[in-house]
Design a protein around this motif. Structure first.
Motif, short mmCIF file in Angstrom:
data_model
loop_
_atom_site.label_atom_id
_atom_site.label_comp_id
_atom_site.label_asym_id
_atom_site.label_seq_id
_atom_site.Cartn_x
_atom_site.Cartn_y
_atom_site.Cartn_z
N LEU A 113 -6.74 2.98 4.27
CA LEU A 113 -6.63 1.52 4.19
C LEU A 113 -5.90 0.96 5.40
O LEU A 113 -6.32 -0.04 6.00
CB LEU A 113 -5.91 1.10 2.91
CG LEU A 113 -6.67 1.33 1.60
CD1 LEU A 113 -5.78 1.03 0.41
CD2 LEU A 113 -7.93 0.48 1.57
N LEU A 114 -4.81 1.61 5.80
CA LEU A 114 -3.99 1.07 6.87
C LEU A 114 -4.64 1.26 8.24
O LEU A 114 -4.41 0.47 9.15
CB LEU A 114 -2.60 1.72 6.85
CG LEU A 114 -1.76 1.36 5.63
CD1 LEU A 114 -0.52 2.24 5.53
CD2 LEU A 114 -1.35 -0.11 5.68
N ILE A 132 8.75 4.33 7.34
CA ILE A 132 8.00 4.50 6.09
C ILE A 132 6.62 5.11 6.39
O ILE A 132 6.16 6.02 5.70
CB ILE A 132 7.84 3.13 5.37
CG1 ILE A 132 9.20 2.66 4.87
CG2 ILE A 132 6.85 3.23 4.22
CD1 ILE A 132 9.20 1.25 4.34
N GLU A 133 6.01 4.63 7.47
CA GLU A 133 4.71 5.17 7.83
C GLU A 133 4.81 6.67 8.14
O GLU A 133 3.97 7.46 7.72
CB GLU A 133 4.14 4.41 9.03
CG GLU A 133 2.68 4.73 9.27
CD GLU A 133 2.17 4.27 10.63
OE1 GLU A 133 2.87 3.47 11.29
OE2 GLU A 133 1.09 4.72 11.01
N ILE A 193 0.84 -1.21 0.00
CA ILE A 193 0.00 0.00 0.00
C ILE A 193 0.87 1.25 0.00
O ILE A 193 0.65 2.19 -0.77
CB ILE A 193 -0.96 -0.02 1.22
CG1 ILE A 193 -2.03 -1.10 1.02
CG2 ILE A 193 -1.60 1.34 1.42
CD1 ILE A 193 -2.90 -1.33 2.24
N ALA A 230 -3.11 10.30 -2.67
CA ALA A 230 -2.36 9.05 -2.56
C ALA A 230 -2.09 8.72 -1.10
O ALA A 230 -2.33 7.60 -0.63
CB ALA A 230 -1.06 9.15 -3.35
N ALA A 231 -1.58 9.73 -0.36
CA ALA A 231 -1.24 9.48 1.05
C ALA A 231 -2.49 9.19 1.87
O ALA A 231 -2.48 8.35 2.77
CB ALA A 231 -0.49 10.69 1.62
N LEU A 251 3.64 13.28 3.97
CA LEU A 251 2.92 13.58 2.72
C LEU A 251 1.45 13.87 3.00
O LEU A 251 0.84 14.73 2.38
CB LEU A 251 3.04 12.41 1.74
CG LEU A 251 4.43 12.10 1.21
CD1 LEU A 251 4.38 10.96 0.21
CD2 LEU A 251 5.06 13.33 0.55
N TRP A 294 -2.79 15.30 -5.77
CA TRP A 294 -2.47 13.88 -5.99
C TRP A 294 -1.58 13.33 -4.89
O TRP A 294 -1.71 12.17 -4.49
CB TRP A 294 -1.85 13.66 -7.39
CG TRP A 294 -2.96 13.63 -8.39
CD1 TRP A 294 -3.24 14.57 -9.35
CD2 TRP A 294 -4.00 12.65 -8.48
NE1 TRP A 294 -4.38 14.23 -10.02
CE2 TRP A 294 -4.87 13.06 -9.52
CE3 TRP A 294 -4.29 11.48 -7.79
CZ2 TRP A 294 -6.00 12.33 -9.88
CZ3 TRP A 294 -5.41 10.76 -8.15
CH2 TRP A 294 -6.24 11.18 -9.18
N VAL A 295 -0.67 14.16 -4.39
CA VAL A 295 0.14 13.74 -3.24
C VAL A 295 -0.79 13.44 -2.06
O VAL A 295 -0.70 12.40 -1.39
CB VAL A 295 1.16 14.84 -2.86
CG1 VAL A 295 1.90 14.45 -1.59
CG2 VAL A 295 2.14 15.08 -4.00
N PHE A 308 3.44 5.98 -2.49
CA PHE A 308 4.66 6.73 -2.78
C PHE A 308 4.88 6.86 -4.28
O PHE A 308 5.41 7.88 -4.75
CB PHE A 308 5.88 6.07 -2.13
CG PHE A 308 6.01 6.39 -0.66
CD1 PHE A 308 6.18 7.70 -0.24
CD2 PHE A 308 5.94 5.38 0.30
CE1 PHE A 308 6.29 8.00 1.12
CE2 PHE A 308 6.05 5.68 1.66
CZ PHE A 308 6.22 6.99 2.07
N ALA A 345 -3.82 5.55 1.27
CA ALA A 345 -3.02 4.58 2.03
C ALA A 345 -3.37 4.65 3.52
O ALA A 345 -3.55 3.63 4.18
CB ALA A 345 -1.53 4.87 1.82
N ALA A 393 7.01 8.78 7.01
CA ALA A 393 7.24 9.52 5.77
C ALA A 393 5.92 9.73 5.03
O ALA A 393 5.64 10.81 4.50
CB ALA A 393 8.24 8.76 4.89
N SER A 394 5.07 8.69 5.03
CA SER A 394 3.78 8.83 4.34
C SER A 394 2.89 9.81 5.09
O SER A 394 2.07 10.50 4.49
CB SER A 394 3.11 7.46 4.17
OG SER A 394 2.49 7.07 5.38
#
Lengths: 148, 427
Positions: free
Chosen positions: B181-182, B128-129, A15, B174-175, B135, B170-171, A20, B178, B131-132
């Motif tokens: 969902l998470l 990673i989480e 995901i 997208a973020a 965004l 769009w950034v 990204f 995610a 960083a997202s």
């Protein structure tokens, strides 16, 4: 017990990878557009301004307000939220409409619309006064009810 | 998992769990705020893509910025849409965007302790989480800030607003996708454990912290006594959204609401004359005053042949009157009665084929929207006019004298003013 965010870390990674990829593509278009530094300042700056300036500022005001009003109650009706609610609403209006209220875009506005943006500061003050007056009225009603 | 010793003890201040005192924070509150915010964001995102599509960025020079890639997912309104459709979608984009702000701020307030989580990254997945989330938070604040400033004609930046607001979206999308969902399992768990609405029943005396969540880090370790209930907080947020709605909606809807649109950028009452309604770009700013007043002005219409028509000749052609809105991308709109020549009649006059698209050019020398291109369906729509008069009077200079376009369900800036030429294109 709190569940894991997603059972399979592989799914989590997938995901994130898709997100990204899309965000990276969009950011690449901005880089190609040529104003990446100014964009980055705004993108990161917006988060920094909120997290490290706006949030501490309104939290501190709120905490100070609550502390000084801890004993501020008439007939057991605490006054805190009757000041907090109109203050936060008025502050939010200022946060959203500050360019018009402070007249920061007068010239651009005049060129676009052909008239000057009059009266925004006056209107904001009037709305603030109405919010506090309405809140005060509700407080008075609650105090009177508590008395009887 | 082993945590390096030097990171084990957080530095003082917000990095320590006991710094965060509010007894309201917890997975249920954050889930509930997110549940309220998400549909608002979806409306803003969809109407934003509709607006992009309404500019027909694939036609001529319509796109306000260069599109290098094949990333055009604009949503196109159907041809022969009701005239008010773009006014509604764009009014929603701006109004719902404004109304969402208090929900967004409350949502961010509810999770802010996580910003100071210690250690900053537990492992790679956590990094990673985070960083997202940069965004997500950066994207949301960037989109809201630039949109809010744009509707107030305030541009304290050097980038192209349209391009940055589009790709920034769009950034954010997208973020956010995610994130939703998470976090879905966390949300479901919070509602299962606490009930969807049950925490709203508690008044101030019954407001207690949510049960401790060891990994979430939202529930205060040392909560202060509550000063407001959860329903009080949500009432505050909803009330603030209501105030924003009331002070802005009138510029989109008009009528009596305009009188209470006290902070709307274009909420002013401008008088009762035929031309007293909002303007997007004044004749003064566009530098057209001398040429617009020039009695030698003629309109050039090109197609199978070329004709030149002065204003008197245009007024001798069959005149049609339609009530159509000017709907600005900034969210305001104003419906007026326009009179002029059908674009379809002008197309026939120069023997343009039925499938010809049309390029309209203003005699304005500068400005991003001094030209626009339209599909054949838009040209042949009987409501599409080259307007000469409005509300029974000649157009004023600010409204595009000697002639302007007015078409149903297009962004206001495409209703090109101070028209110099119309060119019907075979393909």
């Amino acid at each position: 017990m709190k569940p894991r965010a997603v059972g399979v870390p592989v799914l989590q990674i997938a995901i994130h990878a898709v997100a990204f990829a899309i965000a990276g593509y969009a950011l690449a278009q901005i880089v190609r557009g040529g104003s990446v530094v100014n964009f980055a300042i705004w993108f990161v700056g917006a988060a920094v301004l909120h997290d490290l300036l706006l949030f501490p500022f309104y939290s501190l005001l709120d905490r100070l307000g609550v502390r000084t009003r801890r004993d501020g109650a008439v007939n057991q009706v605490p006054v805190t939220n009757y000041l907090r609610v109109p203050a936060l609403m008025s502050g939010l209006l200022l946060l959203v409409y500050f360019p018009l209220i402070l007249g920061l875009s007068d010239h651009q506005y005049y060129l676009a619309s052909g008239h000057h943006p009059h009266g925004y500061a006056r209107n904001w003050i009037a709305i603030t006064a109405v919010l506090f007056a309405g809140s005060g009225l509700l407080y008075a009603i609650r105090v009177l009810r508590a008395k009887s | 998992m082993e945590t390096p010793h030097r990171l084990a003890k957080p530095p003082p201040g917000p990095f320590r769990p006991e710094f965060w005192r509010s007894p309201l924070r917890g997975p249920w509150l954050t889930s509930f705020l997110g549940t309220l915010l998400l549909p608002l964001i979806v409306i803003v995102a969809v109407t934003g893509l509709i607006s992009d599509g309404a500019y027909d960025p694939g036609l001529g020079l319509n796109s306000p910025f260069d599109r290098y890639g094949a990333f055009d997912v604009a949503i196109h309104l159907p041809a022969s849409s009701p005239a008010w459709l773009y006014a509604v979608t764009q009014g929603l984009h701006v109004t719902v965007g404004l109304v969402a702000i208090p929900f967004l701020l409350a949502k961010l307030w509810s999770v802010i302790p996580r910003l100071f989580a210690w250690p900053p990254a537990r492992d790679l997945t956590h990094l990673i989480e985070r960083a997202s989330l940069l965004l997500l938070v950066g994207g949301s604040l960037f989109e809201f800030a630039t949109g809010v400033l744009n509707i107030q004609v305030f541009y304290p930046w050097h980038f192209n607003f349209v391009r940055e607001h589009y790709y920034g979206a769009w950034v954010f999308i997208a973020a956010l996708t995610a994130h939703v969902l998470l976090k879905l399992p966390t949300v479901v768990h919070a509602y299962r454990e606490r009930g969807f609405l049950r925490p709203l029943r508690d008044d101030l005396h019954h407001t207690a912290p949510e049960p401790a969540d060891s990994r979430g880090g939202l529930v205060a370790a040392a909560p202060a006594p509550p000063t407001i209930s959860r329903r009080g907080l949500l009432g505050l947020v909803g009330g603030a959204a209501g105030v924003l709605l009331v002070v802005n909606l009138g510029e989109s809807v008009g009528g009596p609401l305009r009188r209470i649109a006290l902070l709307a950028p274009r909420g002013h009452a401008l008088g009762s004359g035929a031309n007293d309604f909002e303007v997007n770009k004044s004749a003064l700013a566009s530098g057209v005053i001398a040429r617009a007043r020039d009695p030698r002005w003629t309109l050039t219409v090109r197609g199978g042949r070329t004709v030149r028509l002065d204003r008197a000749a245009l007024l001798r052609l069959p005149q049609h009157t339609h009530e159509l809105p000017i709907s600005c991308v900034e969210g305001w709109s104003t419906s007026q009665r326009w009179t002029g020549v059908r674009l379809a009649d002008l197309a026939d006059l120069v023997a343009a084929p039925a499938h010809a698209s049309m390029h309209a050019a203003s005699f304005q020398r500068g400005g991003a929207f001094r030209q626009a291109t339209f599909t054949a369906a838009q040209v042949r729509d009987p409501r599409s006019l080259l307007a000469l008069r409005v509300n029974g009077a000649d157009l004023s200079l600010d409204h595009g004298y000697p002639a302007r376009l007015i078409l149903p369900a297009v962004p206001g800036v495409h209703c090109t003013k101070w028209i110099g030429s119309l060119t019907f294109l075979r393909e």
